[in-house]
Design a protein around this motif. Sequence first.
Motif, mmCIF file in Angstrom:
data_model
loop_
_atom_site.group_PDB
_atom_site.id
_atom_site.type_symbol
_atom_site.label_atom_id
_atom_site.label_comp_id
_atom_site.label_asym_id
_atom_site.label_seq_id
_atom_site.Cartn_x
_atom_site.Cartn_y
_atom_site.Cartn_z
ATOM 1 N N VAL A 1 0.835 -0.967 -0.109
ATOM 2 C CA VAL A 1 0.012 -0.120 0.110
ATOM 3 C C VAL A 1 0.746 1.160 0.047
ATOM 4 O O VAL A 1 0.832 2.069 1.000
ATOM 5 N N PHE A 2 1.836 1.310 -0.868
ATOM 6 C CA PHE A 2 2.735 2.377 -1.119
ATOM 7 C C PHE A 2 3.849 2.584 -0.254
ATOM 8 O O PHE A 2 4.554 3.283 -0.168
ATOM 9 N N GLY A 3 3.807 1.493 0.880
ATOM 10 C CA GLY A 3 4.824 1.366 1.874
ATOM 11 C C GLY A 3 4.603 2.215 3.314
ATOM 12 O O GLY A 3 4.244 3.133 3.334
ATOM 13 N N LEU A 4 4.939 1.432 4.289
ATOM 14 C CA LEU A 4 4.729 1.934 5.661
ATOM 15 C C LEU A 4 5.936 1.620 6.130
ATOM 16 O O LEU A 4 6.408 0.650 6.317
ATOM 17 N N SER A 5 6.457 2.689 6.856
ATOM 18 C CA SER A 5 7.792 2.528 7.753
ATOM 19 C C SER A 5 7.601 3.201 9.217
ATOM 20 O O SER A 5 6.853 3.995 9.212
ATOM 21 N N VAL A 6 8.100 2.286 9.863
ATOM 22 C CA VAL A 6 8.162 2.610 11.551
ATOM 23 C C VAL A 6 9.430 2.764 12.064
ATOM 24 O O VAL A 6 10.266 1.882 11.762
ATOM 25 N N LEU A 7 9.496 4.089 12.393
ATOM 26 C CA LEU A 7 11.000 4.446 12.888
ATOM 27 C C LEU A 7 10.849 4.532 14.617
ATOM 28 O O LEU A 7 9.856 5.396 14.957
ATOM 29 N N PHE A 8 11.638 3.970 15.238
ATOM 30 C CA PHE A 8 11.569 3.939 16.365
ATOM 31 C C PHE A 8 12.530 3.881 17.521
ATOM 32 O O PHE A 8 13.664 3.447 16.896
ATOM 33 N N SER A 9 12.655 4.149 18.716
ATOM 34 C CA SER A 9 14.045 4.080 19.444
ATOM 35 C C SER A 9 14.288 2.586 19.681
ATOM 36 O O SER A 9 13.445 1.612 20.037
ATOM 37 N N ALA A 10 15.731 2.651 19.646
ATOM 38 C CA ALA A 10 16.199 1.184 19.736
ATOM 39 C C ALA A 10 16.331 0.639 21.208
ATOM 40 O O ALA A 10 16.723 -0.405 21.378
ATOM 41 N N ASP A 11 15.849 1.605 21.990
ATOM 42 C CA ASP A 11 16.520 1.330 23.620
ATOM 43 C C ASP A 11 15.289 1.486 24.553
ATOM 44 O O ASP A 11 15.306 1.587 25.473
ATOM 45 N N ALA A 12 13.914 1.600 23.755
ATOM 46 C CA ALA A 12 12.484 1.781 24.643
ATOM 47 C C ALA A 12 12.106 0.634 25.327
ATOM 48 O O ALA A 12 12.666 -0.474 25.009
ATOM 49 N N ASP A 13 11.449 0.718 26.298
ATOM 50 C CA ASP A 13 10.749 -0.329 27.114
ATOM 51 C C ASP A 13 10.080 -1.388 26.233
ATOM 52 O O ASP A 13 10.217 -2.716 26.584
ATOM 53 N N TRP A 14 9.556 -0.992 25.056
ATOM 54 C CA TRP A 14 8.856 -1.741 24.195
ATOM 55 C C TRP A 14 9.499 -1.847 22.921
ATOM 56 O O TRP A 14 8.734 -2.727 22.064
ATOM 57 N N THR A 15 10.809 -1.706 22.720
ATOM 58 C CA THR A 15 11.480 -1.865 21.410
ATOM 59 C C THR A 15 11.426 -3.254 21.137
ATOM 60 O O THR A 15 11.082 -3.763 20.040
ATOM 61 N N GLN A 16 11.801 -4.380 21.878
ATOM 62 C CA GLN A 16 11.704 -5.843 21.607
ATOM 63 C C GLN A 16 10.221 -6.342 21.115
ATOM 64 O O GLN A 16 10.418 -7.124 20.176
ATOM 65 N N GLU A 17 9.205 -5.776 21.862
ATOM 66 C CA GLU A 17 8.113 -6.317 21.349
ATOM 67 C C GLU A 17 7.644 -5.632 20.052
ATOM 68 O O GLU A 17 7.078 -6.375 19.146
ATOM 69 N N LEU A 18 8.093 -4.469 19.788
ATOM 70 C CA LEU A 18 7.629 -4.045 18.321
ATOM 71 C C LEU A 18 8.629 -4.672 17.317
ATOM 72 O O LEU A 18 8.199 -4.829 16.166
ATOM 73 N N VAL A 19 9.746 -4.857 17.595
ATOM 74 C CA VAL A 19 10.659 -5.855 16.631
ATOM 75 C C VAL A 19 9.960 -7.117 16.209
ATOM 76 O O VAL A 19 9.789 -7.374 14.891
ATOM 77 N N SER A 20 9.481 -7.689 17.323
ATOM 78 C CA SER A 20 8.651 -8.992 17.051
ATOM 79 C C SER A 20 7.475 -8.938 16.411
ATOM 80 O O SER A 20 7.155 -9.448 15.469
ATOM 81 N N LEU A 21 6.717 -7.558 16.446
ATOM 82 C CA LEU A 21 5.400 -7.447 15.690
ATOM 83 C C LEU A 21 5.809 -7.230 14.263
ATOM 84 O O LEU A 21 5.068 -7.615 13.223
ATOM 85 N N LEU A 22 6.986 -6.168 14.098
ATOM 86 C CA LEU A 22 7.158 -5.873 12.717
ATOM 87 C C LEU A 22 8.227 -6.405 11.909
ATOM 88 O O LEU A 22 7.786 -6.638 10.584
ATOM 89 N N MET A 23 9.089 -7.319 12.379
ATOM 90 C CA MET A 23 9.959 -7.949 11.405
ATOM 91 C C MET A 23 9.441 -8.824 10.600
ATOM 92 O O MET A 23 10.011 -9.024 9.305
ATOM 93 N N PRO A 24 8.224 -9.765 10.770
ATOM 94 C CA PRO A 24 7.670 -10.473 9.979
ATOM 95 C C PRO A 24 7.274 -9.906 8.576
ATOM 96 O O PRO A 24 7.515 -10.346 7.306
ATOM 97 N N TYR A 25 7.024 -8.516 8.687
ATOM 98 C CA TYR A 25 6.769 -7.784 7.493
ATOM 99 C C TYR A 25 7.731 -6.798 6.768
ATOM 100 O O TYR A 25 7.541 -6.602 5.873
#
Length: 271
Positions: A213-237
């Motif tokens: 859909v023309f591309g979605l990028s998510v830019l986020f801090s690499a050291d936040a409390d929720w970073t690893q959860e976001l990595v798990s959610l986003l990396m398959p895509y």
Amino acid sequence: MDLLIHSMNELGSIIFPVLNAVKPRSIVEVGAEHGGMTTRLHDWSTEHGATLTSIDPSPSEAFRTWSEGVQGFTHIEAPSLDAIPGLDDTDCWFIDGDHNWYTVFHELQLIHAHAQARSKPLLVFLHDTCWPAGRRDQYYAPQRILGEYCHPHSFDLGVTLQQEHLIEGGFRGEGAFAWARHRGGPCNGVMTAIEDFAQPHGEALALATVPAVFGLSVLFSADADWTQELVSLLMPYHDNPLLARMEQDRLLNYLRVIELQDAAAAARACA
């Protein structure tokens, strides 16, 4: 019926699990247009006790009608680069406004300064990071772009996957927006703006890109409390080759529809 799936709203199955993980208390959306994504963000914000602010200098009348009297929602009818410095605490940002290097780069600079001043982690969703605006500027209001950063452009010509230069026909704004006449190179396109912004920050930021859909990028801090959860959610895509192939096929089909529509219009004009 509009055949073009183009809204960030279509990516909700990826976006809202991220919001559920981060639990932002305040959200800012740049680029409301008709309010398709805004209404869903408002529903999420209402359910989770968050506030939502939208920024758009010229939203549709349908959006204005919807926004009147909506609780927990503020709309700022101004360019994003004017509005962002005056905002209060913001935890999460959606950037889907003017899709060009100058605007997006400076939006990110302002958002980063906002986060740094408040010691907040960064979370930014950016749309139109793949073809056609990922590496080619799109201008709704080129007069707002500082001269040297406003590439030669056309409101009449269009783009196609098969050619780098603009063409008669193709995917075009028909006066609503312009395309830069060349693709790639310095200071050109949304993804280039993200890369140019992120590069000086080294490993402090993470970036995931969904090639659909023309591309979605998510830019986020690499050291936040929720970073690893976001990595798990986003990396398959992230840069998923199947999604990229399906997106290319979708775009090729849509561009073919435009060709057929243009041919039919030309035939009617000659009749």
